[in-house]
Write a protein that holds these residues in place. Structure first.
Motif, mmCIF file in Angstrom:
data_model
loop_
_atom_site.group_PDB
_atom_site.id
_atom_site.type_symbol
_atom_site.label_atom_id
_atom_site.label_comp_id
_atom_site.label_asym_id
_atom_site.label_seq_id
_atom_site.Cartn_x
_atom_site.Cartn_y
_atom_site.Cartn_z
ATOM 1 N N ALA A 6 31.435 27.096 12.694
ATOM 2 C CA ALA A 6 30.572 26.230 11.940
ATOM 3 C C ALA A 6 30.810 24.775 12.252
ATOM 4 C CB ALA A 6 30.759 26.462 10.461
ATOM 5 N N HIS A 7 31.844 24.486 13.006
ATOM 6 C CA HIS A 7 32.096 23.101 13.368
ATOM 7 C C HIS A 7 32.513 23.074 14.825
ATOM 8 C CE1 HIS A 7 33.761 19.064 13.483
ATOM 9 N NE2 HIS A 7 33.193 18.848 12.331
ATOM 10 N N PRO A 8 31.891 22.222 15.620
ATOM 11 C CA PRO A 8 32.125 22.267 17.068
ATOM 12 C C PRO A 8 33.540 21.956 17.492
ATOM 13 C CG PRO A 8 30.803 20.336 16.439
ATOM 14 C CD PRO A 8 30.912 21.209 15.230
ATOM 15 N N ALA A 9 34.368 21.409 16.608
ATOM 16 C CA ALA A 9 35.714 21.018 17.010
ATOM 17 C C ALA A 9 36.717 22.147 16.966
ATOM 18 C CB ALA A 9 36.205 19.876 16.121
ATOM 19 N N LEU A 147 25.126 15.925 3.497
ATOM 20 C CA LEU A 147 24.040 16.877 3.744
ATOM 21 C C LEU A 147 24.597 18.163 4.352
ATOM 22 C CD1 LEU A 147 21.294 14.564 5.278
ATOM 23 C CD2 LEU A 147 21.092 15.874 3.153
ATOM 24 N N PRO A 148 24.164 19.319 3.894
ATOM 25 C CA PRO A 148 24.562 20.560 4.559
ATOM 26 C C PRO A 148 24.145 20.533 6.023
ATOM 27 C CG PRO A 148 23.563 21.035 2.433
ATOM 28 C CD PRO A 148 23.318 19.580 2.714
ATOM 29 N N ARG A 149 24.996 21.064 6.875
ATOM 30 C CA ARG A 149 24.683 21.082 8.298
ATOM 31 C C ARG A 149 23.572 22.094 8.574
ATOM 32 N NH1 ARG A 149 27.879 18.321 5.921
ATOM 33 N NH2 ARG A 149 29.775 19.546 6.032
ATOM 34 N N THR A 150 22.644 21.731 9.422
ATOM 35 C CA THR A 150 21.510 22.608 9.719
ATOM 36 C C THR A 150 21.288 22.785 11.217
ATOM 37 O OG1 THR A 150 19.995 20.699 9.599
ATOM 38 C CG2 THR A 150 20.299 22.003 7.584
ATOM 39 N N ASN A 151 22.219 22.318 12.023
ATOM 40 C CA ASN A 151 22.000 22.412 13.473
ATOM 41 C C ASN A 151 23.290 22.639 14.245
ATOM 42 O OD1 ASN A 151 23.146 19.952 13.088
ATOM 43 N ND2 ASN A 151 21.686 18.775 14.316
ATOM 44 N N GLU A 152 24.259 23.334 13.642
ATOM 45 C CA GLU A 152 25.485 23.598 14.368
ATOM 46 C C GLU A 152 26.080 24.926 13.937
ATOM 47 O OE1 GLU A 152 27.742 20.122 13.128
ATOM 48 O OE2 GLU A 152 28.915 21.344 11.749
ATOM 49 N N GLY A 153 26.790 25.556 14.841
ATOM 50 C CA GLY A 153 27.444 26.809 14.526
ATOM 51 C C GLY A 153 26.473 27.844 13.994
ATOM 52 N N ASP A 167 17.632 29.134 -5.412
ATOM 53 C CA ASP A 167 18.664 29.893 -6.132
ATOM 54 C C ASP A 167 19.674 30.558 -5.212
ATOM 55 O OD1 ASP A 167 16.810 31.622 -5.076
ATOM 56 O OD2 ASP A 167 16.583 32.841 -6.896
ATOM 57 N N HIS A 168 19.641 30.230 -3.926
ATOM 58 C CA HIS A 168 20.680 30.702 -3.013
ATOM 59 C C HIS A 168 21.913 29.804 -3.144
ATOM 60 C CE1 HIS A 168 17.493 33.097 -1.287
ATOM 61 N NE2 HIS A 168 18.301 33.590 -0.364
ATOM 62 N N PRO A 169 23.095 30.335 -2.885
ATOM 63 C CA PRO A 169 24.270 29.458 -2.907
ATOM 64 C C PRO A 169 24.174 28.414 -1.808
ATOM 65 C CG PRO A 169 24.833 31.613 -2.003
ATOM 66 C CD PRO A 169 23.444 31.730 -2.529
ATOM 67 N N VAL A 170 24.548 27.189 -2.103
ATOM 68 C CA VAL A 170 24.571 26.182 -1.049
ATOM 69 C C VAL A 170 25.700 26.542 -0.086
ATOM 70 C CG1 VAL A 170 26.119 24.540 -2.235
ATOM 71 C CG2 VAL A 170 24.466 23.721 -0.547
ATOM 72 N N VAL A 171 25.409 26.474 1.196
ATOM 73 C CA VAL A 171 26.371 26.801 2.243
ATOM 74 C C VAL A 171 26.326 25.710 3.298
ATOM 75 C CG1 VAL A 171 26.284 29.305 1.854
ATOM 76 C CG2 VAL A 171 24.649 28.247 3.435
ATOM 77 N N CYS A 172 27.113 25.887 4.347
ATOM 78 C CA CYS A 172 27.146 24.909 5.440
ATOM 79 C C CYS A 172 27.642 23.548 4.965
ATOM 80 C CB CYS A 172 25.778 24.796 6.116
ATOM 81 S SG CYS A 172 25.212 26.359 6.833
ATOM 82 N N VAL A 173 28.569 23.586 3.997
ATOM 83 C CA VAL A 173 29.234 22.369 3.513
ATOM 84 C C VAL A 173 30.731 22.531 3.725
ATOM 85 C CG1 VAL A 173 27.468 21.767 1.831
ATOM 86 C CG2 VAL A 173 29.306 23.314 1.152
#
Length: 336
Positions: A6-9, A147-153, A167-173
């Motif tokens: 989820a994170h390029p590093a 902002l939640p990531r929307t273009n990686e991983g 009503d979905h859980p927030v993810v990509c944070v």
């Protein structure tokens, strides 16, 4: 769980080996004041007894009758009611409703569900501040974004869609996004029982020390939120729908799994759906704070039952990592 990058590093080798009350109101009810009947003398009627106090409020003493019969004694006033009280959860805070969790030494409060896309989007609309550069844990994010990531991983635009998936859980944070959200709305990341402080990263996450384990397990009385026996159909894990969906699988709306309530009434998805960030990291600050590992709890839609118990913790997520299977919920101190 399937591997999440989820994170390029970070290398996938750090990730999972698979594609890897009773909201118990403790406010005690007051007791009705005792009603003592007066004994009237033969020559006259006694006065009426006074009313006791109502529950949850100190009752006033009863009033004796002012019209006792000739020679009769006035009635004795009723006893005042016992006042109520006890821990309660703060009201009016943003995010999911809080559930009161009583403990042997007091109580704490926890979000009834994972923080949703709608909750998080509302918060973003308030233009929340980024951590300051001097923040020992999250200063590395001072020039970033919440902002939640929307273009990686594993994260794409479909994973943050306030219009169609509120009503979905927030993810990509990442961990710092979760910490900042909880802090901003008057709550905190869940941590140690009795105050919510950080828990040692390698410390066993037992119910006696860990808020998430305590709440999920009903105070240490069960292995899963619904009981001691594993049930693939109870919570949203990899086989909740009967198939292994692979990389295309995603989280479901909160409270989708009706059987995944517990370990206290009104508490949902403590097992499965998405991993939940916790206040338990391998380091507390420094130049490499973003590379410290932070615990995530409870398993996700990608995971087998072995990762979905109340004590399950994945230790391969760094503080700056995000993924479509990682979200969070908040805790709060109970009011006395």
């Amino acid at each position: 769980m399937k591997p999440v990058r989820a994170h390029p590093a970070h290398s996938p080798s750090l990730l999972h080996p698979r594609f890897a009350l009773l909201a118990l109101l403790l406010g005690g009810a007051g007791f009705m004041g005792c009603l003592e009947l007066s004994t009237a003398e033969p020559a006259g009627a006694g006065g009426s007894a006074g009313a006791g106090g109502a529950s949850n409020a100190g009752g006033g003493g009863g009033m004796s009758s002012s019209t006792a019969g000739p020679g009769g004694a006035g009635g004795t006033g009723g006893a005042g009611g016992t006042g109520g009280g006890g821990p309660s959860c703060p009201t009016g805070l943003a995010g999911p409703a809080l559930v009161l969790i009583p403990t042997a030494t007091g109580a704490f409060c926890i979000d009834s569900t994972e923080v949703t896309v709608e909750h998080y989007d509302t918060w973003l609309g308030s233009s929340p501040k980024l951590p300051g550069l001097a923040d020992p844990e999250c200063g590395w994010k001072s020039s970033g974004t919440h902002l939640p990531r929307t273009n990686e991983g594993t994260c794409g635009p479909e994973h943050f869609d306030p219009k169609n998936k509120p009503d979905h859980p927030v993810v990509c944070v990442d961990w710092c996004d979760a910490r900042q959200y909880c802090k901003s709305v008057g709550k905190r990341l869940c941590g140690a029982v009795d105050g919510g402080g950080p828990i040692g990263f390698d410390e066993p996450k037992t119910a006696s020390v860990d808020e998430l384990t305590y709440a999920c397990s009903g105070g240490g009385s069960r292995v899963y939120p619904y009981g001691n026996g594993a049930d693939e159909k109870a919570c949203v894990g990899d086989r909740y729908d009967g198939v292994d969906d692979g990389p295309e699988d995603n989280a479901l709306p909160v409270k989708s799994a009706a059987g995944c309530q517990g370990g206290f009434p009104g508490l949902y998805d403590m097992s499965g759906n998405v991993w939940e960030w916790q206040n338990s990291c391998s380091g507390s600050g420094g130049l490499n704070a973003k590379d410290h590992y932070c615990g995530a709890r409870g398993g996700s839609f990608w995971d087998e039952m072995s990762d979905m118990s109340c004590q399950s913790m994945w230790k391969g997520f760094t503080r700056d990592l995000d993924g479509k299977n990682i979200g969070f919920r908040c805790c709060a101190d109970a009011l006395p």
